[in-house]
Design a protein around this motif. Sequence first.
Motif, PDB file in Angstrom:
ATOM      1  N   ASP A   1      36.182  43.540  36.476  1.00  0.00           N
ATOM      2  CA  ASP A   1      36.313  42.897  35.306  1.00  0.00           C
ATOM      3  C   ASP A   1      34.835  42.222  34.789  1.00  0.00           C
ATOM      4  O   ASP A   1      34.946  42.138  33.362  1.00  0.00           O
ATOM      5  CB  ASP A   1      37.671  42.102  35.297  1.00  0.00           C
ATOM      6  N   ALA A   2      34.126  41.845  35.746  1.00  0.00           N
ATOM      7  CA  ALA A   2      33.255  40.763  35.543  1.00  0.00           C
ATOM      8  C   ALA A   2      31.987  41.918  34.573  1.00  0.00           C
ATOM      9  O   ALA A   2      31.331  41.195  34.113  1.00  0.00           O
ATOM     10  CB  ALA A   2      32.488  40.273  36.490  1.00  0.00           C
ATOM     11  N   PHE A   3      32.124  43.157  34.947  1.00  0.00           N
ATOM     12  CA  PHE A   3      31.081  44.199  34.224  1.00  0.00           C
ATOM     13  C   PHE A   3      31.646  44.259  32.719  1.00  0.00           C
ATOM     14  O   PHE A   3      30.891  45.018  32.072  1.00  0.00           O
ATOM     15  CB  PHE A   3      31.123  45.443  35.038  1.00  0.00           C
ATOM     16  N   THR A   4      32.879  44.063  32.404  1.00  0.00           N
ATOM     17  CA  THR A   4      33.174  44.188  30.981  1.00  0.00           C
ATOM     18  C   THR A   4      32.868  43.187  30.125  1.00  0.00           C
ATOM     19  O   THR A   4      32.239  42.108  30.340  1.00  0.00           O
ATOM     20  CB  THR A   4      34.593  44.552  31.037  1.00  0.00           C
TER      21      THR A   4
ATOM     22  N   MET B   1      39.109  45.939  33.438  1.00  0.00           N
ATOM     23  CA  MET B   1      39.512  47.281  33.251  1.00  0.00           C
ATOM     24  C   MET B   1      40.862  47.583  33.001  1.00  0.00           C
ATOM     25  O   MET B   1      41.778  46.807  33.372  1.00  0.00           O
ATOM     26  CB  MET B   1      39.132  48.190  34.689  1.00  0.00           C
ATOM     27  N   ASP B   2      41.075  48.769  32.849  1.00  0.00           N
ATOM     28  CA  ASP B   2      42.621  49.437  32.420  1.00  0.00           C
ATOM     29  C   ASP B   2      43.380  49.327  33.846  1.00  0.00           C
ATOM     30  O   ASP B   2      42.668  49.192  34.942  1.00  0.00           O
ATOM     31  CB  ASP B   2      42.780  50.779  31.857  1.00  0.00           C
TER      32      ASP B   2
ATOM     33  N   THR C   1      38.507  42.054  44.229  1.00  0.00           N
ATOM     34  CA  THR C   1      37.544  43.165  43.640  1.00  0.00           C
ATOM     35  C   THR C   1      38.216  43.438  42.162  1.00  0.00           C
ATOM     36  O   THR C   1      37.446  43.937  41.553  1.00  0.00           O
ATOM     37  CB  THR C   1      37.703  44.355  44.551  1.00  0.00           C
ATOM     38  N   HIS C   2      39.441  42.916  41.867  1.00  0.00           N
ATOM     39  CA  HIS C   2      39.708  43.381  40.477  1.00  0.00           C
ATOM     40  C   HIS C   2      39.159  42.457  39.460  1.00  0.00           C
ATOM     41  O   HIS C   2      38.399  42.931  38.553  1.00  0.00           O
ATOM     42  CB  HIS C   2      41.368  42.918  40.466  1.00  0.00           C
ATOM     43  N   PRO C   3      38.809  41.098  39.766  1.00  0.00           N
ATOM     44  CA  PRO C   3      38.287  40.100  38.656  1.00  0.00           C
ATOM     45  C   PRO C   3      36.541  40.593  38.908  1.00  0.00           C
ATOM     46  O   PRO C   3      35.962  40.426  38.021  1.00  0.00           O
ATOM     47  CB  PRO C   3      38.398  38.908  39.217  1.00  0.00           C
TER      48      PRO C   3
ATOM     49  N   HIS D   1      41.920  35.274  37.902  1.00  0.00           N
ATOM     50  CA  HIS D   1      40.828  36.245  38.129  1.00  0.00           C
ATOM     51  C   HIS D   1      39.815  35.440  38.745  1.00  0.00           C
ATOM     52  O   HIS D   1      38.474  35.878  38.352  1.00  0.00           O
ATOM     53  CB  HIS D   1      40.316  36.768  36.554  1.00  0.00           C
ATOM     54  N   SER D   2      40.069  34.697  39.664  1.00  0.00           N
ATOM     55  CA  SER D   2      39.148  33.678  40.493  1.00  0.00           C
ATOM     56  C   SER D   2      38.946  34.071  41.728  1.00  0.00           C
ATOM     57  O   SER D   2      40.198  34.434  42.278  1.00  0.00           O
ATOM     58  CB  SER D   2      39.465  32.145  39.826  1.00  0.00           C
ATOM     59  N   ILE D   3      37.943  33.614  42.342  1.00  0.00           N
ATOM     60  CA  ILE D   3      37.651  33.290  44.031  1.00  0.00           C
ATOM     61  C   ILE D   3      39.039  32.591  44.420  1.00  0.00           C
ATOM     62  O   ILE D   3      39.638  32.830  45.308  1.00  0.00           O
ATOM     63  CB  ILE D   3      36.467  32.864  44.135  1.00  0.00           C
TER      64      ILE D   3
END
Length: 332
Positions: free
Chosen positions: A104-107, A1-2, A99-101, A61-63
Amino acid sequence: MDSLTQIILGAAVGEAVLGKKIGNKAMLYGAIAGTIPDLDIFASYFTDTVSALEIHRGFSHSIVFSAIFAPVCAWVVTRYEAYKDFKGWTWLFFLALFTHPLLDAFTTWGTQLFWPLDTRLAFKSIFVIDPLYTLPFLIFLILAMLQKRTAKKRRVYNNLGLIVSSSYLALTLLLKWIAFTKFESALMDQNIAYKQIDTRPSPMNTILWSANIETEDAYLLGYYSFFDTQPITFEAYKKNHELLGDLAEDEKVQQMIAISKGWYTIINKDNKLLFSDLRFGLLSMDEGAQNFVFQYEIVRDEHGQVQFVEQEKSNLDGKKLMSDLWVRIKGN
């Protein structure tokens, strides 16, 4: 996301974890943590286009990244902040980073959430900028920020922001499923044999959806709006993969094909060999348009190495696209 959306999400998560104890500082540190994963964009200054695309939304963007850097950030902050609860700070940073990645996983691009596994999680149910997700979230966050640290309303407003935004995110999955069934039915009605369908929302909304459909030698592109009254139509784009010739065996070309998940066409235009990533659509909705959002010229540098040069886009392209989208959202 932005970036704005990630800042809001990080701030809300920070508030939920430590807001009652440290007030607006929790939002501040949450917002900072919420932007950290996207620092991977600086890779483009140190490497080639293809490698930068592979790095983006990868390790950062990983755990694993969240688990490693959360305690590091907590240790740094407890060196100078009066509040010394290491465990509390660690949770704040972990959840804000994670929660950031997750969002982003929904994009469409997705995230390599389970790095080092080479798999991107991409639900493709929300565009990277969606006002319906961001604006209500922002309003509730501001309302929470204006309350005293111990005020009950502060937690109520922040929780409402998290609940409303998360509910909308869940709704996008339902909308995606409905759109998918519409495309699937249209293909059956038109007796079109296909291999796979890939659907996603158009920019800044979840009313108008687009689909890429793979057939034997072409990709079909179609649009569906929840306000449509006419059948869905599809436009064909030849794959033209054979135009790559010997380039198909080049390492960089293979990397780019993998990045696009195979959703690409090759165009020979004005003696330029163009690689078009279909997953992000076109900059125009005109019939026969070929100006894809992500389009690269394949060239060789002075050392004979293959490079991908992204084609320039102008502000006029963006204005044209938004104008076309607004017309199409209202129905066919």
